[in-house]
Write an enzyme that holds these catalytic residues in place. Structure first.
Site, mmCIF file in Angstrom:
data_model
loop_
_atom_site.group_PDB
_atom_site.id
_atom_site.type_symbol
_atom_site.label_atom_id
_atom_site.label_comp_id
_atom_site.label_asym_id
_atom_site.label_seq_id
_atom_site.Cartn_x
_atom_site.Cartn_y
_atom_site.Cartn_z
ATOM 1 N N ASP A 138 0.839 -1.205 0.000
ATOM 2 C CA ASP A 138 0.000 0.000 0.000
ATOM 3 C C ASP A 138 0.872 1.252 0.000
ATOM 4 O O ASP A 138 0.590 2.236 0.681
ATOM 5 C CB ASP A 138 -0.924 -0.008 1.237
ATOM 6 N N LYS A 140 2.123 4.644 -0.948
ATOM 7 C CA LYS A 140 1.546 5.830 -1.603
ATOM 8 C C LYS A 140 1.940 7.029 -0.755
ATOM 9 O O LYS A 140 2.280 6.870 0.432
ATOM 10 C CB LYS A 140 0.024 5.709 -1.704
ATOM 11 N N ASN A 143 1.011 7.343 2.918
ATOM 12 C CA ASN A 143 1.599 6.436 3.912
ATOM 13 C C ASN A 143 3.074 6.723 4.148
ATOM 14 O O ASN A 143 3.780 5.906 4.749
ATOM 15 C CB ASN A 143 1.433 4.981 3.462
ATOM 16 N N ASP A 158 2.179 3.098 7.618
ATOM 17 C CA ASP A 158 0.972 2.265 7.672
ATOM 18 C C ASP A 158 1.234 0.899 7.069
ATOM 19 O O ASP A 158 1.564 0.791 5.893
ATOM 20 C CB ASP A 158 -0.165 2.974 6.893
ATOM 21 N N THR A 177 -4.885 1.582 -3.192
ATOM 22 C CA THR A 177 -5.509 2.758 -3.828
ATOM 23 C C THR A 177 -5.264 2.715 -5.338
ATOM 24 O O THR A 177 -4.125 2.533 -5.762
ATOM 25 C CB THR A 177 -4.887 4.044 -3.225
#
Ligand SMILES: Cc1ccnnc1
Length: 293
Positions: A138, A140, A143, A158, A177
């Protein structure tokens, strides 16, 4: 047991909101015995298997066990964990430099020297994970937090979607995402450490141009752009001063076949990240911020 069952308020004074996620809120907390500040991540537990709200307990246990295994300057550290009836509270290292996302919004795009330093720090944190067969899944700008405004020092914060990749084990069910997910995620094909490398390509593209390479008008269009690998550096307004080295770095990451993508080690030794000659160094510097006049 992994989680303390005493009341978190007995040991920590709860402060103001500093962030929130889909099923979690992050508040500044102060440990009463030491006066030290931390980030308390309050994660709502899923009440029943039929529900789509909250996080499954086993997924929270996984996030905690991954955080406990990792120990790196650019990865958030876990100080304590409590389990209450409706939620789990992770006591995390406090980072107050703001999200890379917000820094980008103000800076629009950063010059290549600065972008390369950011990416190098992200790659060093990612190497610590990949060397332990842990993938983030994840990655991005939301994060990634800045330790403070003026350095390129970052912190991955995260790990809610992180997984240990066991050889041969098939992970297909993760969905991050849309702008940052690799084609194999959209096509429900096996995920791997290389799935993170795609996201590094997207983040680098945004750092350099302020543009999101695959973003469409809706999620469906974004997915179509990703699976078609539909990106370019042709938009002259944003890439006229981008070096060939930077474009080469991105082109080795935004590849449909995960096995062809550069690994984290190959990225760390790419000349854009580790220039070997004066010429390569100058290439990085000649790209300048087009200062808005
Ligand atoms: C938002 C956040 C998360 C973890 N540590 N500090 C801040």
């Amino acid at each position: 047991a992994m989680f303390r069952t005493e009341s978190v308020e007995e040991f920590y004074q709860i402060g103001e909101d500093i962030g929130s996620g889909q099923f979690s809120e992050v508040k500044k907390v102060t440990e009463k015995s030491t006066g030290k500040d931390y980030a308390g991540k309050f994660i709502r537990k899923r009440r029943s298997t039929a529900s789509r709200r909250g996080v499954k307990r086993e997924d929270i246990v996984r996030e905690v066990s991954i955080l406990e295994e990792l120990s790196h300057d650019n990865i958030i550290s876990l100080h304590d964990a409590f389990e209450l009836q409706k939620e789990v509270v992770l006591i995390l290292e406090l980072v107050t430099g703001g999200e890379l996302f917000h820094y980008l919004a103000e800076e629009d795009h950063v010059n290549e020297e600065v972008a390369a330093q950011f990416v190098k720090k992200i790659l060093e944190a990612l190497k610590h994970m990949h060397d332990r067969n842990i993938c983030h899944l994840d990655l991005k700008p939301e994060n990634i937090m800045l330790l403070n405004r003026n350095t390129q020092n970052i912190m991955l914060i995260d790990f809610g979607l992180s997984r240990r990749i066991k050889p041969g084990e098939d992970i297909r069910d993760i969905m991050g995402t849309a702008e940052f997910v690799a084609p194999e995620i959209i096509n429900f094909e096996p995920l791997s450490l290389n799935t993170d490398m795609w996201a590094i390509g997207v983040i680098t593209y945004i750092l350099l141009s302020g543009l999101s390479p695959f973003l469409g008008d809706d999620q469906q269009e974004t997915y179509e752009n990703v699976t078609a690998i539909n990106y370019s550096f042709e938009d002259d307004d944003f890439f006229s001063s981008t070096s060939e080295l930077a474009k080469d770095f991105i082109d080795h990451l935004l590849l449909k076949d995960p096995r062809k993508r550069a690994t984290v080690d190959q990225c760390l030794s790419h000349p854009w990240i580790m220039p070997r000659s004066k010429k390569q160094k100058v290439q990085r510097q000649t790209s300048h911020l087009k200062l808005e006049n």
